[in-house]
Motif scaffolding. Structure first.
Motif, PDB file in Angstrom:
ATOM      1  N   UNK A 136       0.819  -1.225   0.000  1.00  0.00           N
ATOM      2  CA  UNK A 136       0.000   0.000   0.000  1.00  0.00           C
ATOM      3  C   UNK A 136       0.847   1.267   0.000  1.00  0.00           C
ATOM      4  N   UNK A 137       0.467   2.202  -0.860  1.00  0.00           N
ATOM      5  CA  UNK A 137       1.155   3.478  -0.948  1.00  0.00           C
ATOM      6  C   UNK A 137       2.371   3.466  -1.836  1.00  0.00           C
ATOM      7  N   UNK A 138       2.849   2.271  -2.204  1.00  0.00           N
ATOM      8  CA  UNK A 138       4.049   2.187  -3.044  1.00  0.00           C
ATOM      9  C   UNK A 138       3.684   2.300  -4.528  1.00  0.00           C
ATOM     10  N   UNK A 139       4.680   2.635  -5.351  1.00  0.00           N
ATOM     11  CA  UNK A 139       4.487   2.647  -6.793  1.00  0.00           C
ATOM     12  C   UNK A 139       4.219   1.233  -7.281  1.00  0.00           C
ATOM     13  N   UNK A 174       0.443   4.784   8.107  1.00  0.00           N
ATOM     14  CA  UNK A 174      -0.174   5.764   7.213  1.00  0.00           C
ATOM     15  C   UNK A 174      -1.556   5.307   6.777  1.00  0.00           C
ATOM     16  N   UNK A 175      -2.309   6.270   6.237  1.00  0.00           N
ATOM     17  CA  UNK A 175      -3.613   6.001   5.636  1.00  0.00           C
ATOM     18  C   UNK A 175      -3.502   6.363   4.160  1.00  0.00           C
ATOM     19  N   UNK A 176      -3.713   5.375   3.296  1.00  0.00           N
ATOM     20  CA  UNK A 176      -3.588   5.566   1.853  1.00  0.00           C
ATOM     21  C   UNK A 176      -4.990   5.603   1.235  1.00  0.00           C
ATOM     22  N   UNK A 240      -1.629  10.142   0.620  1.00  0.00           N
ATOM     23  CA  UNK A 240      -1.160   9.336   1.739  1.00  0.00           C
ATOM     24  C   UNK A 240      -1.007  10.244   2.938  1.00  0.00           C
ATOM     25  N   UNK A 241      -1.648   9.882   4.038  1.00  0.00           N
ATOM     26  CA  UNK A 241      -1.610  10.674   5.259  1.00  0.00           C
ATOM     27  C   UNK A 241      -0.826   9.935   6.326  1.00  0.00           C
ATOM     28  N   UNK A 242       0.379  10.393   6.643  1.00  0.00           N
ATOM     29  CA  UNK A 242       1.148   9.725   7.704  1.00  0.00           C
ATOM     30  C   UNK A 242       0.440   9.859   9.050  1.00  0.00           C
ATOM     31  N   UNK A 243       0.637   8.870   9.900  1.00  0.00           N
ATOM     32  CA  UNK A 243       0.028   8.919  11.234  1.00  0.00           C
ATOM     33  C   UNK A 243       0.955   9.633  12.223  1.00  0.00           C
TER      34      UNK A 243
END
Length: 243
Positions: A136-139, A174-176, A240-243
């Protein structure tokens, strides 16, 4: 007797799987909130038996996956066969829930585990993360599978998703948030192109993408109560929102 079997498959397996999946979500959230709680190990799976595929997409096609065409008519690189690609060094262990999938428009909240074995993942009401696809969140392409009927059926109403709907994958850090951009209402069970790093249907070549990006693919069986074809939903990473 047949009626009892139907009741068991449709009602009891749903109840049992949903209860277990909800507890897995609660457990993950508790671990994330407690810095010393011990999140799922980031270690790779190492040498293990390859998991059983869920029937959503096959492991291989005869002669390898179909050739895909990149812009300008150039042959695109073939994706790794499902289940054979090398694992990222920080991949979570097989069959262990490490993320939570949320689809607000459908009311879906389900744990995500790496692997797509029926017994260890999908039949527990979990969403399975295809081995060899992006984290998740990666290319690349984060490819997920889930049951549409029985065993919690987290993807029961996947066909109701439309362009602009949000799909959220939450991890410890994180929240993706992905936004639905299209899909394939019905394709072959052997259409491995839909979970390639640059997803594009090999059966319906007009559907898919032609450039690298940050993609999310959701797959499930269609029509309902069958396993003859596959429904595919594609989304692209919005934030993407880091926690």
């Amino acid at each position: 007797m047949l009626l009892l079997l139907v009741v068991h498959q449709v009602w009891w397996t749903n109840r049992e799987a949903r209860a277990g999946a909800q507890e897995a979500v609660r457990s993950l959230v508790r671990e994330w909130e407690d810095p010393d709680g011990g999140a799922p190990s980031p270690e790779g799976p190492g040498e293990q038996a390859r998991p059983e595929l869920p029937g959503d997409l096959p492991e291989d096609l005869p002669g390898g996956p179909p050739e895909q065409t990149a812009p300008g008519g150039r042959a695109a690189p073939r994706p790794h066969p499902v289940g054979k690609a090398p694992q990222p060094p920080d991949a979570p262990r097989w069959d262990q829930a490490y993320a939570v999938l949320r689809i607000p428009g459908l009311g879906v909240v389900a744990p995500v585990a790496r692997g797509v074995a029926k017994r260890g993942v999908l039949d527990k009401g979990y969403v399975g993360h295809y081995p060899g696809t992006a984290l998740p969140g990666r290319a690349g392409n984060v490819a997920l599978a889930g049951h549409r009927n029985t065993h919690g059926e987290p993807f029961r109403r996947l066909d109701r998703l439309g362009r602009g709907d949000e799909v959220v994958v939450e991890t410890r850090d994180a929240v993706h948030t992905y936004v639905v951009s299209g899909g394939v209402p019905q394709t072959s069970a052997r259409d491995v192109g839909v979970i390639a790093p640059v997803p594009r249907s090999a059966v319906h070549p007009g559907r898919g993408f032609s450039e690298p990006g940050h993609y999310l693919t959701l797959t499930t069986c269609t029509p309902e109560f069958t396993s003859t074809h596959r429904l595919v939903i594609w989304a692209t990473l919005a934030r993407t929102t880091p926690k």
